[in-house]
Design a protein around this motif. Structure first.
Motif, mmCIF file in Angstrom:
data_model
loop_
_atom_site.group_PDB
_atom_site.id
_atom_site.type_symbol
_atom_site.label_atom_id
_atom_site.label_comp_id
_atom_site.label_asym_id
_atom_site.label_seq_id
_atom_site.Cartn_x
_atom_site.Cartn_y
_atom_site.Cartn_z
ATOM 1 N N SER B 17 0.833 -1.205 0.000
ATOM 2 C CA SER B 17 0.000 0.000 0.000
ATOM 3 C C SER B 17 0.866 1.252 0.000
ATOM 4 O O SER B 17 0.528 2.251 -0.628
ATOM 5 N N THR B 35 -4.111 -3.476 5.006
ATOM 6 C CA THR B 35 -5.264 -3.478 4.100
ATOM 7 C C THR B 35 -6.186 -4.653 4.395
ATOM 8 O O THR B 35 -5.715 -5.764 4.645
ATOM 9 N N ASP B 64 -4.529 -3.084 -5.070
ATOM 10 C CA ASP B 64 -3.617 -3.267 -3.947
ATOM 11 C C ASP B 64 -4.273 -4.296 -3.027
ATOM 12 O O ASP B 64 -5.223 -3.986 -2.316
ATOM 13 N N THR B 65 -3.772 -5.518 -3.054
ATOM 14 C CA THR B 65 -4.438 -6.584 -2.292
ATOM 15 C C THR B 65 -3.941 -6.631 -0.854
ATOM 16 O O THR B 65 -2.922 -6.043 -0.508
#
Ligand SMILES: Nc1nc2c(ncn2[C@@H]2O[C@H](COP(=O)(O)OP(=O)(O)OP(=O)(O)O)[C@@H](O)[C@H]2O)c(=O)[nH]1
Ligand SMILES: [Mg+2]
Lengths: 509, 218
Positions: B17, B35, B64-65
């Motif tokens: 992130s 996240t 963005d996982t």
């Protein structure tokens, strides 16, 4: 008791004194003439007068502690803990994780099993003096609350249920049982993520340290805004839904705009269906803690289980920060690949409402102050509309130089007052004593230092089938007539401004 | 304008992130929250067409996982249609490279290899520089090791710091260039099309179509 000494040496003295003095049910001390003063009598059934007369009582609580402004009559020492363990007795979480906590959990586990075997019934509650243990057995999870702060058993159970619901929202019931069906003595701590522990900490702190009546009242706080603006928002939502023809049916289950401080601003929902308040509380907590420093450059796609909706499955939340009003748009779907559908819906909706200047209107909706209502001698209140399952309260008026610790202190104090007022009008099982019930409650003590004011705090709790009102008076007020009049004024003010204070139907599809 | 889908993968807290944020907002947040689920962002860059020397605008749509184990099973949803993958590790954490290699393997087996540009990125380079003196950490992953692995596997390779911004732009620049080269070939090969430079081509975002209401994780 020597007050001076207890003032000097905080901790040691206070440890010995009762932390909570239960209300002493007294004969009604008020002489309010109900026939004269009843608010809008036509709205109540005839027996109400009797019921009110029955239920008016006065409680005295003496506590030798003084602070300025609204005095704090509650001990600072924090006698409360939440523990979560597995049914096999393995610790999962403790709000306050002291040295002995783990051993503690072993003992609790043993006690609970003892009751299960010997008495063939679940242990629900133990009381010892001012201390109360509440147990919630939700195989494969056991939750325990320990408190010396005078909550009803029901309140403790509902707090535990909230914590349990959080675990389900993160893991889902199905996954939990899958894990434990394989290995009964699985250590769930290995499976939880750091964010889970942070979220549990945050929920505990909301429940125990903040002015967070949401769980106590089972209601959401709503954003007060102009009726026409709210209607425009809902209209925009409905229209967008009609426009998005290729949005497959069932893709969008639920939509929400949540303003800062977790105030509900508007709702988009299917006809005849609303989400359970607990599910929304969980969602709001998540928004509050996780997405506070979200900016409008990102959109989130978050799986979340709503335990009261379906404890076994996950829903997906599209979450987007709304510029100009610091609010959050949430769109919920049952399909995990619906992101781009919802994104397109959101893009159009946001374009629409920002071109109407509605984002600014959300931003401008600043709530109300106690001084907006002609209710003499009332310091603060909470009004819950049962129909809406929402509540409002005046904004806390703070000096600009208020430190964060002072704010927390203030919130905790308010919350404790409200808890005790609430508990004076409900039974231990959480139900009201009567369909309608009105009660004054007092907290008194003499001044400790000559420079300080003596405490004479008066609170009022009033529950009817339509509303609940909890109010705190200014220190030193003891004229119940005046307060009763003020209470009625608050109620009629809230009713009059109902469509502005509460989110009514929302946009329904 | 060309549009490409890019996905970030890697262990939790390696700085995915933070890298995206540096790229999109050019800022860094010391206390970034881990996240949950995934975040979608977009950013455009300009690259130069080496032939015509014209500027080409490329838009990245970025997933963005979340690196947390819990969300691992959701990852295919994000990489399935990706044009590029940034597989991130933390240069001060040896096992984060192993996790990154796991992702590379998964991508290679699950996604058509020729369509996907994979870039291995070592983050937090700032922690290993001498300037930070007391806060300086030993570098757990030697550049040469990671680079060797990347070469072997045919991956792009960069070392960056999301904190200082060092190297972050270059990552996206080099991915953009590589994707553009691919695209250009593709366009040149497909008849009836004009030269690539000025055209507007949308790489269609496919929407996966599984309907699974009940399972998120596992
Ligand atoms: N010193 C330093 N710290 C960094 C750098 N990049 C990220 N961090 C820190 O590392 C922590 C984790 O960064 P994130 O960007 O949240 O990591 P992530 O990979 O997105 O983690 P998940 O969302 O859990 O998958 C944060 O506290 C960042 O401030 C860097 O380049 N240098
Ligand atoms: Mg992240």
């Amino acid at each position: 008791m020597d007050l001076d000494e207890s003032y000097v040496d905080d901790r040691r003295e206070r440890a010995n004194e009762p932390l909570y003095i239960p209300p002493i049910a007294a004969e009604p001390t008020t002489s309010i003439n109900l026939a004269q003063t009843l608010f809008q009598p036509s709205e109540f059934d005839e027996s109400l007068e009797d019921q009110l007369a029955q239920s008016i009582s006065s409680c005295d609580r003496r506590h030798p502690l003084v602070s300025t402004e609204i005095p704090n009559v509650f001990p600072h020492r924090y006698d409360k803990n939440f523990l979560i363990l597995t049914s096999a007795g393995k610790p999962i979480y403790a709000m306050k994780d002291g040295d002995g906590t783990i051993a503690y959990m072993g003992v609790i586990h043993t006690i609970m099993n003892y009751f299960k075997l010997k008495e063939d019934q679940d242990l629900r509650c133990i009381e010892n003096g001012d201390v109360r243990f509440a147990f919630l057995d939700r195989e494969p999870i056991v939750l325990v609350a320990y408190s010396a702060r005078g909550e009803t058993s029901n309140e403790l159970f509902s707090q535990l249920d909230f914590l349990h619901s959080y675990l389900l929202s993160s893991l889902s019931e199905r996954q939990l049982s899958k894990i434990f069906s394989k290995r009964q003595n699985f250590d769930l701590r290995n499976f939880l993520e750091s964010t889970d522990f942070e979220n549990l900490d945050e929920i505990c702190s909301l429940l125990c340290e903040r002015l967070y009546p949401d769980a106590l009242l089972g209601a959401l706080r709503s954003l007060s805004m102009k009726k026409s603006h709210r209607a425009q928002l809902h209209e925009a939502m409905s229209q967008q839904l009609t426009k998005e023809k290729d949005l497959p049916r069932g893709t969008l289950l639920y939509g929400l705009i949540v303003a800062p401080e977790n105030k509900l601003c508007s709702v988009l929902r299917p006809k005849g269906h609303t989400l359970h308040t607990t599910d929304l509380h969980l969602l709001f907590c998540l928004i509050f803690h996780r997405f506070q420093n979200l900016d409008d450059s990102q959109e989130l796609w978050v799986p979340i289980c709503f335990p009261k909706f379906n404890a076994n499955g996950f829903l997906y939340g599209y979450i987007k920060f709304l510029p100009k009003c610091n609010s959050i748009l949430v769109l919920i779907s049952a399909q995990k690949d619906a992101f781009f559908n919802l994104k397109s819906f959101a893009d159009h909706l946001i374009k629409d409402i920002s071109s109407n200047g509605l984002l600014e209107e959300i931003h401008k909706a600043k709530g109300f102050k106690i001084s907006d209502i002609p209710a003499p001698l009332v310091h603060h209140f909470i009004y819950k509309s049962k129909k809406h399952v929402q509540y409002v309260m005046p904004e806390l008026e703070l000096h600009s130089d208020t430190e964060p610790e002072q704010l927390i202190e203030l919130e905790r104090k308010f919350m404790t007052y409200y808890q005790q007022i609430h508990n004076s009008v409900v039974r231990d099982d959480g139900l009201a004593f009567n369909k309608s019930c009105l009660n004054f409650i007092r907290w008194d003590s003499d001044a400790i230092e000559p420079s300080e004011e003596p405490i004479a705090m008066l609170g009022l709790g009033w529950i009817t089938p339509k509303f609940e009102l909890y109010l705190i008076c200014n220190n030193g007020v003891d004229d119940k007539h005046v307060i009763f009049e003020s209470a009625k004024r608050i109620i009629s003010w809230c009713r009059k401004h109902e469509s502005r204070l509460f989110v009514n139907e929302g946009a329904i599809f | 304008m060309l549009q490409f889908k890019l996905v970030l993968l890697g262990d939790s807290s390696v700085g995915k992130s933070s890298i995206v944020h540096r790229f999109v907002k050019d800022s860094f947040d010391e206390f970034r929250e881990s996240t949950i689920g995934a975040a979608f962002l977009s950013q455009t860059i300009k690259i130069e067409d080496k032939g015509s020397q014209q500027e080409v605008v490329i838009k990245f749509e970025i997933w963005d996982t979340a690196g947390q184990e819990r969300y691992k099973s959701l990852a295919p949803m994000y990489y399935r249609n990706a044009n590029a993958a940034l597989v991130v590790y933390d240069v001060t954490q040896q096992d984060s490279l192993a996790k990154a290699q796991g992702w590379v393997n998964e991508l290679k087996t699950k996604v058509g290899e020729d369509d996907l540009v994979i870039c291995l990125v070592g983050n937090k380079l700032d922690l290993c520089t001498e300037e930070g003196e007391s806060s300086s950490k030993p570098k757990a992953v030697e550049s040469s090791d990671a680079e060797g692995y990347a070469n072997e596997q045919g991956l792009l390779f960069h070392e960056v710091s999301a904190k200082t911004g060092e190297g972050v732009k270059q990552v996206f620049q080099s991915i953009g260039e590589k994707l553009y080269e691919f695209k250009k070939h593709e366009l040149a090969n497909s008849k009836g099309r004009q030269g690539a430079g000025g055209d507007t081509v949308n790489v269609q975002l496919q929407r996966p179509s599984t309907n699974d209401a009940t399972s998120c994780c596992g």
